[in-house]
Write a protein that holds these residues in place. Structure first.
Motif, short mmCIF file in Angstrom:
data_model
loop_
_atom_site.label_atom_id
_atom_site.label_comp_id
_atom_site.label_asym_id
_atom_site.label_seq_id
_atom_site.Cartn_x
_atom_site.Cartn_y
_atom_site.Cartn_z
N VAL A 136 0.83 -1.20 0.00
CA VAL A 136 0.00 0.00 0.00
C VAL A 136 0.87 1.25 0.00
O VAL A 136 0.53 2.26 -0.64
N CYS A 137 2.00 1.21 0.68
CA CYS A 137 2.91 2.36 0.73
C CYS A 137 3.74 2.51 -0.55
O CYS A 137 4.54 3.45 -0.65
N PHE A 138 3.56 1.61 -1.52
CA PHE A 138 4.19 1.80 -2.82
C PHE A 138 3.83 3.17 -3.40
O PHE A 138 4.64 3.83 -4.06
N HIS A 139 2.57 3.61 -3.16
CA HIS A 139 2.10 4.87 -3.73
C HIS A 139 2.94 6.05 -3.25
O HIS A 139 3.25 6.97 -4.02
N ALA A 140 3.30 6.04 -1.96
CA ALA A 140 4.14 7.12 -1.43
C ALA A 140 5.56 7.03 -1.97
O ALA A 140 6.21 8.05 -2.21
N ALA A 141 6.04 5.79 -2.19
CA ALA A 141 7.42 5.60 -2.64
C ALA A 141 7.60 5.85 -4.14
O ALA A 141 8.73 5.95 -4.61
N ASN A 142 6.51 5.94 -4.90
CA ASN A 142 6.62 6.22 -6.33
C ASN A 142 7.04 7.66 -6.61
O ASN A 142 7.53 7.97 -7.69
N ALA A 188 -1.90 -1.94 -6.70
CA ALA A 188 -1.23 -1.93 -5.39
C ALA A 188 -2.26 -1.88 -4.27
O ALA A 188 -2.14 -2.61 -3.27
N TRP A 189 -3.30 -1.03 -4.42
CA TRP A 189 -4.38 -1.00 -3.42
C TRP A 189 -5.07 -2.35 -3.37
O TRP A 189 -5.40 -2.86 -2.30
N TYR A 236 -5.52 -3.05 6.84
CA TYR A 236 -5.66 -2.15 5.69
C TYR A 236 -5.78 -0.70 6.14
O TYR A 236 -5.26 0.22 5.49
N GLY A 237 -6.46 -0.47 7.27
CA GLY A 237 -6.57 0.88 7.80
C GLY A 237 -5.21 1.43 8.20
O GLY A 237 -4.87 2.58 7.90
N LEU A 238 -4.40 0.60 8.87
CA LEU A 238 -3.05 1.02 9.26
C LEU A 238 -2.19 1.28 8.02
O LEU A 238 -1.44 2.26 7.97
N ALA A 239 -2.30 0.41 7.02
CA ALA A 239 -1.52 0.59 5.79
C ALA A 239 -1.89 1.90 5.10
O ALA A 239 -1.01 2.64 4.62
N THR A 240 -3.18 2.19 5.03
CA THR A 240 -3.63 3.43 4.41
C THR A 240 -3.12 4.65 5.16
O THR A 240 -2.69 5.64 4.57
N ALA A 241 -3.16 4.57 6.51
CA ALA A 241 -2.67 5.68 7.33
C ALA A 241 -1.18 5.93 7.08
O ALA A 241 -0.75 7.08 6.92
N LEU A 242 -0.39 4.85 7.01
CA LEU A 242 1.05 5.01 6.75
C LEU A 242 1.31 5.58 5.36
O LEU A 242 2.25 6.36 5.16
N PHE A 278 13.91 7.71 -8.53
CA PHE A 278 14.31 6.60 -9.40
C PHE A 278 14.79 5.43 -8.55
O PHE A 278 14.45 4.27 -8.78
N GLY A 279 15.59 5.75 -7.52
CA GLY A 279 16.10 4.70 -6.63
C GLY A 279 15.00 4.00 -5.86
O GLY A 279 15.02 2.76 -5.75
N THR A 280 14.03 4.75 -5.35
CA THR A 280 12.94 4.11 -4.58
C THR A 280 12.09 3.22 -5.49
O THR A 280 11.68 2.13 -5.08
N ASN A 281 11.82 3.67 -6.71
CA ASN A 281 11.03 2.85 -7.64
C ASN A 281 11.77 1.58 -8.03
O ASN A 281 11.16 0.52 -8.19
#
Length: 542
Positions: free
Chosen positions: A287-293, A394-395, A411-417, A449-452
């Motif tokens: 779920v945190c992939f979205h932030a890391a993109n 990813a979601w 899922y709630g915790l993952a969304t919060a993070l 680029f590195g995080t992706n």
């Protein structure tokens, strides 16, 4: 990709037979319209003279209206704080009140927050409204996703999550378009008209939910098995074959009973024990992939690069880039049924990595030039297309991994993070981009680029394949500690047994009907099936 899914899903694997459920899920995802709408509207407000006259100040030096940086940060960050807090509350609230009531609560808070923002000229009241709106958006976002995870047929969950992304993209397009239409008004109407749109989607959704059932898997977790059966019947087409329906119902019932036996009372602790630990860590990560993109900094600073590129009408160009995202989302709906989850995520993260790298390279070669600006805008458009095309997956995977009882908590915790991660990316970006600080500008893309690239590697080694699998199959595979690369071909015998028992019950009902109509031969077969069904039921209860 695989030609023939190895799945215990007993339902007919088409789209037409499940139009009713798809329609219900479409309306349930309507609340995510709010997230996209807010994302687009607020950025426009900060450039509107009508908004700045109320919440900003006139700068003699700049000879125009401006806004204090602290006010600007609070308007954005309080919304994020609200989504963070509400996502953490999803677990206990959803476990007690269900998914529908969570969406109704979100609609009520949305009404309160929007009314305050429309009527107030106090910056303090605006802060309170933004916090309340954040709670509302977080619940719209999470409760709707929980519902569609648990309601949609296994082979169509990917399509349903395309609906969620469509709603989010349409919200962004509407927000950017309305801002474009009102930003030249020099009064409060310039921001009040866009704000009024916040009433539309939640009102439609709240009315439609009255006619829709609660999540059958939540009802099963609560021990309300008869209500769960009724809810599942309302979700499935009226012409569904009874063998298929009872097979699916029995899979959900049998697997949920197993899950309830293993999880104790303190569910926040159960998330981190035994086989649940692996599932929790994977859910939080994907779920945190979205932030890391790196989508947060790309979206928020698009206008800056449009200016560098010499674009005279940044508002109109922002609308165009948002439309590119919608095209990517529609594209994803077309292929999500036919491509493995892992493949979609690897391609999506790889494309995001390349776009971030190319932005950085171009800016390194021709820093600050109009040519570099135009190239960056082009890669922002490509990034938006690929990110929006892959992000629903990813979601989707994140919600498939936890079991039925722990799903709202995990899922709630993952969304919060994820919301925290997005906020962190937005908050720290100015230190890298601003010329008064590091002044990297688009070279900031080297970091992303590195995080992706790390996300691609993580997907290869740790993310299991769940395409076309029922949630009960996913549970069985984790309980059996199946290695990541064997998920795709693993045959779930336990869930399959539950499905066969359900089909046998359907046969029994058919025999009973024939017996009551006087068919002696069929009656004898019915008595045999009844005895076998009773024995199977006793074993299951034990």
């Amino acid at each position: 990709m695989r030609a023939v899914p190895i799945s215990a899903n007993p339902l007919k694997l088409d789209v037409r037979s499940h139009r009713k459920c798809l329609t219900i899920c479409f309306f349930l995802t309507m609340g995510t319209f709010q997230y996209g709408l807010d994302y687009a509207l607020v950025g426009g407000f900060l450039s509107m003279p009508g908004f700045l006259e109320v919440y900003g100040y006139y700068s003699p030096t700049l000879k125009k209206w401006n806004i204090d940086p602290t006010v600007q940060q609070l308007i954005s960050s309080l919304m994020t704080i609200g989504t963070f807090l509400s996502s953490l509350l999803v677990g206990p609230l959803s476990a007690k009140f269900g998914r529908r009531h969570g969406l109704w609560a979100a609609a009520v808070l949305n009404t309160v927050a929007t009314a305050i923002m429309l009527g107030t000229t106090s910056v303090g009241a605006l802060y309170v409204a933004r916090l309340i709106l954040g709670v509302s958006v977080g619940w719209f976002f999470t409760f709707s996703q929980l519902y569609v995870h648990e309601a949609a047929p296994a082979h169509l969950r990917g399509v349903v999550f395309g609906f969620y992304q469509v709603m989010l993209s349409v919200g962004s397009i509407v927000g950017a378009s309305v801002d474009f239409g009102t930003h030249t008004m020099f009064n409060k109407r310039s921001y009040q008209i866009p704000l009024a749109i916040f009433f539309v989607a939640p009102t439609i959704q709240s009315i439609m939910i009255i006619f829709f059932p609660e999540s059958p898997r939540w009802l099963m977790v609560m021990g309300r098995e008869q209500e769960a059966e009724k809810a599942l019947r309302k979700l499935r087409d009226t012409a569904i074959d009874e063998h298929q329906f009872l097979a699916e119902l029995n899979e959900i019932k049998g697997s949920t009973r197993d899950q309830l036996e293993k999880n104790k009372k303190w569910l926040w602790l159960e998330m981190w024990r035994g086989t649940n630990l692996r599932r929790t860590l994977l859910c939080l990560s994907v779920v945190c992939f979205h932030a890391a993109n790196g989508s947060s900094w790309v979206n928020i600073y698009t206008t800056y690069f449009l200016t560098i590129a010499g674009v005279t009408n940044a508002f109109a160009m922002s609308v165009m880039i948002t439309c590119i995202g919608l095209i990517g989302c529609l594209f994803s709906i077309a292929f999500t049924r036919y491509m493995d989850r892992r493949t979609v995520m690897m391609i999506g993260c790889s494309a995001c990595a390349i776009c971030q790298l190319m932005m950085a390279v171009v800016w390194t070669v021709k820093p600050g030039s109009e040519v570099a600006g135009r190239c960056v805008v082009a890669f922002i458009s490509l990034f938006t297309f690929f990110y929006v095309a892959y992000s629903p997956t990813a979601w989707l995977v994140g919600g498939e991994l936890p079991n039925n009882q722990l799903r709202p908590f995990t899922y709630g915790l993952a969304t919060a993070l994820n919301f925290v991660g997005n906020w962190l990316g937005t908050f720290t970006a100015p230190y890298f981009i601003n010329p008064a600080k590091l002044g990297w500008s688009a070279k900031y893309g080297y970091i992303w680029f590195g995080t992706n690239a790390l996300l691609v590697l993580f997907t290869i080694f740790f993310i299991p394949e769940t395409r076309d699998r029922t949630l009960e199959e996913v549970h069985e595979m984790f309980e059996n500690k199946v290695p990541t690369h064997k998920f795709k071909t693993y045959v779930c015998t336990g869930v399959e047994t539950y499905g066969k028992e359900g089909a046998a019950k359907a046969d029994g009902l058919t025999k009973r009907k024939s017996f009551e109509q006087g068919d002696e031969k069929t009656g004898a077969e019915f008595e045999h099936l009844e005895t076998h069904s009773a024995r199977s039921s006793n074993k299951q209860d034990v």
